[in-house]
Write an enzyme that holds these catalytic residues in place. Sequence first.
Site, PDB file in Angstrom:
ATOM      1  N   ASP A 341      35.148  38.940  40.968  1.00 49.76           N
ATOM      2  CA  ASP A 341      35.941  40.070  40.531  1.00 49.76           C
ATOM      3  C   ASP A 341      37.407  39.766  40.863  1.00 49.76           C
ATOM      4  O   ASP A 341      37.687  38.910  41.702  1.00 49.76           O
ATOM      5  CB  ASP A 341      35.471  41.332  41.266  1.00 49.76           C
ATOM      6  N   ASP A 643      32.354  44.758  44.118  1.00 46.37           N
ATOM      7  CA  ASP A 643      32.498  45.847  45.074  1.00 46.37           C
ATOM      8  C   ASP A 643      31.972  47.172  44.552  1.00 46.37           C
ATOM      9  O   ASP A 643      31.632  48.047  45.326  1.00 46.37           O
ATOM     10  CB  ASP A 643      33.969  46.007  45.481  1.00 46.37           C
ATOM     11  N   ASP A 647      28.940  46.232  39.629  1.00 52.03           N
ATOM     12  CA  ASP A 647      28.675  44.832  39.970  1.00 52.03           C
ATOM     13  C   ASP A 647      27.275  44.615  40.526  1.00 52.03           C
ATOM     14  O   ASP A 647      26.813  43.470  40.604  1.00 52.03           O
ATOM     15  CB  ASP A 647      29.687  44.349  41.019  1.00 52.03           C
TER      16      ASP A 647
END
Length: 908
Positions: A341, A643, A647
């Site tokens: 990410d 996070d 995800d």
Amino acid sequence: MATAPVKPSVSPTNPDQAWYRLDTKETLRQLDTTDAGLSAHEAAERLRRHGANELPARKTRHPLLQFLAHFNDVLIYILLIAAVLKGIMAQWVDMVIILAVAVINALIGFVQESNAEKSLKSIQGMLSSTAVVIRAGITQTIAARDLVPGDIVALRPGDKIPADLRLLEAHNLLVEEAILTGESTVVAKHIGAIDREVTIGDRVNLLFSGTTISAGTAKGVVIASGGDTELGYINQMMAAIDPHRTPLLTQMDRLGKGIFMLILVMMGLLFIFAFFLRDMPFTDLLLALISLAVAAVPEGLPAIISIILSLGVQSMARARAIIRKLPTVETLGAMTVVCSDKTGTLTMNEMTVKAVVVADRSYRVAGESYEPVGKIYPQESEQAVALSEDAALARFITAVELCNDSQIRQDERGLWGITGGPTEGALKVLAAKSGLRLGEVSLLDKIPFDSAYKYMATRHQIGDETLVFLTGAPDVLFTFCHQELAQEGLRPFRRDFWEEEMARYARQGLRMVAAAFKHPIPGETGLEHADIQRGMVFAGIAGMMDPPRPEAIEAIALCQRAGIRVKMITGDHQETAMAIGAMLGIGNGVESITGSQLEHMDDNQLAGAAVHYDIFARTSPEHKLRLVKALQDKGGVVGMTGDGVNDAPALKQADVGIAMGIKGTEVTKEAADMVLTDDNFATIANAVKEGRRVYDNLKKTILFILPTNLAQGLLIIFAILAGAVIPLTALQILWVNMATSTTLSFGLAFEPAEKGVMLRPPRDPARHVLDGHAIWRIAFVGTLIACSAFWLESLLLPRGYSGEFIRTLVMQTLVTAQWIYMFNCRVMDRFPLNREIFLNRGLWLVTGVLIVLQLAIIYLPFMNRAFGTEPLPAFYWGVTLLVSIGIFIIVEIEKWVFARLRTTANAA
């Protein structure tokens, strides 16, 4: 590999039911409801039809069944059969000890077993418990689980959204959707229909279950509840992912099956030979075969692997990486791709102004994060600017300082942060860096920011001067301004110039905020929208970004040198992702792909895109999951960071799921294999290095243990073939395998990483830990040890020594040879007795423990009785040591020969 579940028919993400493309009237019509809401009878009927607004629970196995599953191993079967046979023969002590070994192994596996299913329960905790609804025209508070499609829901700041909604009304509405989209900023919402297909992050007329109202009020109609929501779809994706075994566990299964088949073949052949050709008594033969089975099984190997992995876990914890599943330590070393990410992992997750443009000059701004440290410099100068000498810049800074609702603060730990939105906070930090001093200032009036008009305005009294300030989206402010402020004063506004400047900075990944001002027109006493739509003077624009972490740049380069490809998968916009990727060294700087493009690809096309591109923007949870699967299908060992709840499915699917410990949700942490306590990509690179060290030490340990098992088995085979006394009892074999092998293995567990460990490519996960050379080494060393022990036994047998004495000497020979061979295993292809041998204190600690254990079993009377041993004179300790040193020298010669052969082959 599991496939993703089919999206429910009422999901807002289903193209056949794209609620965001319908206007509010058509939405209400299709849901058969009105602004006044459903009747109590209709709500009850829909609740019966759709079910409660909660996520379906997944059945889990009873803990006892989970424990018993750890006996499902071919090597454990051998021990259990041996224990049963010992019981039939009334050798109860032997039976209990063998069973204890099997139970201990199962307990170790049970304790290690993942609690990943908690992640599904954690998602449940993200749902709201109550909801304010309008039913039959009456506003009431009900349990959120009783919401149904068609219900009208009222929301206010701080509310957790209880179901997926289509907005009917929105007033200054800002929503925090990072858990679903990964975007670091709040999202402004409106009620207008969207006339094109867009991904979840751009569906600004929908609200999603589990996200939070940051500001404003709203009213919406429920379009999906329970398992049909976006959160429910994520829950389905996670539930559909089958647990996958790590490369190490897969290889250990293959090794166990290979040993099992070898034992069966040897036992069958020896039974035929000894029973039919040698007329060996059945009871003696059965005891010999049981001893052979116990000797050939590396009982201590599962425990040793767990110990080495646990030590790796402790080492990584000290380096800010918490491992939740032991095999992850080893898998890290085989990782070939890291999908990361952007926000907070590769970047600071703190908006920072990097550039300011006024009418006739551009500036760069130093400093990172929210700490008000740094100066403002003209673009081509190293001399910091002074506001007293730059009226245009001073006016712009004044505007963004005063037309601002945020504050900067420093906590008790000395860390800087903001209260308010990240964009306004970045402008406040810019003003603090500039050293702006305004004197006496009072706020006279204000128009708060509203997403409907994309600006904020204030009227301030600064000393004797009254000014109106305006900040907001540049394209909106452009329409209000006919003049701009330059160093020499006012001049006509140049829209083309400002649009070119915006485009230039946008290509660098900067988000632009504009500021304007004016002196109030006589007669304007308050502040109305009409007042700022005439007579405004454009002051300039600020370009801001969430800057890359400096340590992440270095860590990415380290991963790439180690043969690990780094990919950025983010919910952010394509231009921003491209610019950040270029700064970080990810990708080639010119190619990227968006979630909307992935949406229309089949699996084959997506697999090609997954390998080709390194930057993926505006992605949804499903895109991330499909990308991870595609990379795995191409043979990659994939790590995935994240996070938010969006995800979690990809983290669970990945070979190494990596959650953020600071800003990560509990759902993400429970789905992950590893949690970063500092949310820093550099920690991943350090963890990869530790994973490679652990794998090297595991391989050394396996090459250390298996030759002893082979030597014990060969001793028994030699004895049966020669018609001699079996040289070791089953209990003595278990002592060598469990007590001494486990003890000595600690020494190799503490070996430091070998030089150049991060300069070699990832190991092939399909390649077995025991390659051809490793198998040769095991056979070579095992035969050496067995022949040495059998030679000593043959020397003592004619001299009238008791069976207990001879067995004790044989056992001592095996243990001493194993201790010396441990030093051979320190280094795989070089001479091991170097200066670094003294840096590993574990080698000398286990040596001391081993001496104590051997003194106990040889000289303590109760141990003599339990294990059938007899005290040895000191002379025979020396004999076994000399024999073992001879084995050490032979093995080192073998290593030297193979190293020369390998060098010659590589040169050819």
